[in-house]
Design an enzyme around this catalytic site. Structure first.
Site, PDB file in Angstrom:
ATOM      1  N   SER A  44       8.990 -39.664  30.005  1.00 20.81           N
ATOM      2  CA  SER A  44       8.029 -40.231  29.050  1.00 20.81           C
ATOM      3  C   SER A  44       8.597 -41.547  28.540  1.00 20.81           C
ATOM      4  O   SER A  44       9.826 -41.761  28.557  1.00 20.81           O
ATOM      5  CB  SER A  44       7.833 -39.269  27.873  1.00 20.81           C
ATOM      6  OG  SER A  44       7.244 -39.912  26.756  1.00 20.81           O
ATOM      7  N   TYR A  98      11.711 -34.016  21.356  1.00 23.79           N
ATOM      8  CA  TYR A  98      10.960 -34.520  22.505  1.00 23.79           C
ATOM      9  C   TYR A  98      11.611 -35.781  23.073  1.00 23.79           C
ATOM     10  O   TYR A  98      11.895 -35.864  24.277  1.00 23.79           O
ATOM     11  CB  TYR A  98       9.518 -34.811  22.097  1.00 23.79           C
ATOM     12  CG  TYR A  98       8.662 -35.346  23.222  1.00 23.79           C
ATOM     13  CD1 TYR A  98       8.073 -34.480  24.139  1.00 23.79           C
ATOM     14  CD2 TYR A  98       8.443 -36.714  23.381  1.00 23.79           C
ATOM     15  CE1 TYR A  98       7.296 -34.960  25.180  1.00 23.79           C
ATOM     16  CE2 TYR A  98       7.668 -37.207  24.413  1.00 23.79           C
ATOM     17  CZ  TYR A  98       7.096 -36.328  25.319  1.00 23.79           C
ATOM     18  OH  TYR A  98       6.334 -36.804  26.354  1.00 23.79           O
TER      19      TYR A  98
END
Length: 257
Positions: A149, A162
């Protein structure tokens, strides 16, 4: 146009989290390029439906496999099942992941942290280790594609686990590239920005989501799931035979700011 260096005929790809979202887009691209597909997720019904749709649309063989990628025994059983069904594994797409609870660091529990890191990072390690052991025995090389990501490059408040897990995924990809080059196995990462999926439709339809698109993404829109196909096929095919350890950003220019 004949583009043999993108041809995946005869190859077999395992795609974790391949039933929906980014994983589904990549799985469809690989199927369209000729690969057989193993769709892996916790829910067999979702995998089965995705496989039926992929087979009908692309005339490619697609088989569903239930697997909790945070459990090593599930991984080993799934990998063995794929080999029994297809005879080989050539491509692994580590796509399955979670965002986790959005909490400030001071409010996060150990369980909050472990849930995200175990799924987004530890599972990538365990699944890749199992699959690559098979690739090494096959002796014909292979491709590892880790979906990270842009959270690996930029920080978001309340997303510590995350962002840390995705940054770790990029670093793990680089180590994989170094260790497995001797086996002709290339490992690369895809770093998507915001992609339109059923899970975030409501967010980006609202005022906050519209503001994010307007102020953060130079292209002024979200990525579409089908726009994951091209980069997936590139990294899975002979066209990327000299690419390894790369982190390919697909974000509409968001990280250019």
């Amino acid at each position: 146009m004949n583009l043999p260096y993108f041809d995946l005929t005869g190859k077999v790809a395992v795609v974790s989290g391949g039933a929906t979202g980014i994983g589904r887009g990549i799985a469809e691209g690989l199927a369209e390029a000729g690969a057989g597909i193993a769709i892996v997720a916790r829910r067999l019904d979702v995998c089965t439906r995705a496989c039926e749709e992929i087979e009908n649309r692309y005339k490619a063989r697609a088989i569903p496999f239930r697997c909790d990628i945070t459990r090593s025994e599930d991984i080993e059983a799934m990998v063995e099942g794929v080999v029994q069904a297809f005879g080989r594994i050539d491509i692994l797409v580590n796509n399955a992941g979670i965002g986790g609870s959005e909490k400030p660091i001071l409010e996060m529990t150990e369980a909050d942290w472990d849930s995200v890191v175990n799924t987004n990072l530890k599972a990538v390690f365990m699944l890749s280790k199992s699959v690559v052991a098979r690739m090494v025995r096959q002796g014909e090389g292979g491709k590892i594609i880790n979906v990270a990501s842009i959270g690996a490059l930029i920080g978001w408040p309340n997303m510590s686990a995350y962002c840390s897990s995705k940054g770790g995924c990029v670093q793990l990809t680089r180590v994989m590239a170094l260790e497995w080059a001797r086996y002709n196995i290339q490992a690369n990462a895809i770093l998507p920005g915001y992609v339109e999926t059923p899970m975030n439709t409501a967010l980006f339809a609202g005022d906050i989501g519209k503001k994010i698109i307007k102020t953060s993404i130079p292209m002024k829109r979200l990525a579409r799931i089908e726009e994951m196909k091209g980069v997936g096929v590139l990294l899975a095919s002979p066209a990327s035979s000299f690419m390894t350890g790369s982190a390919v950003v697909v974000d509409g220019g968001q990280t250019c700011f």
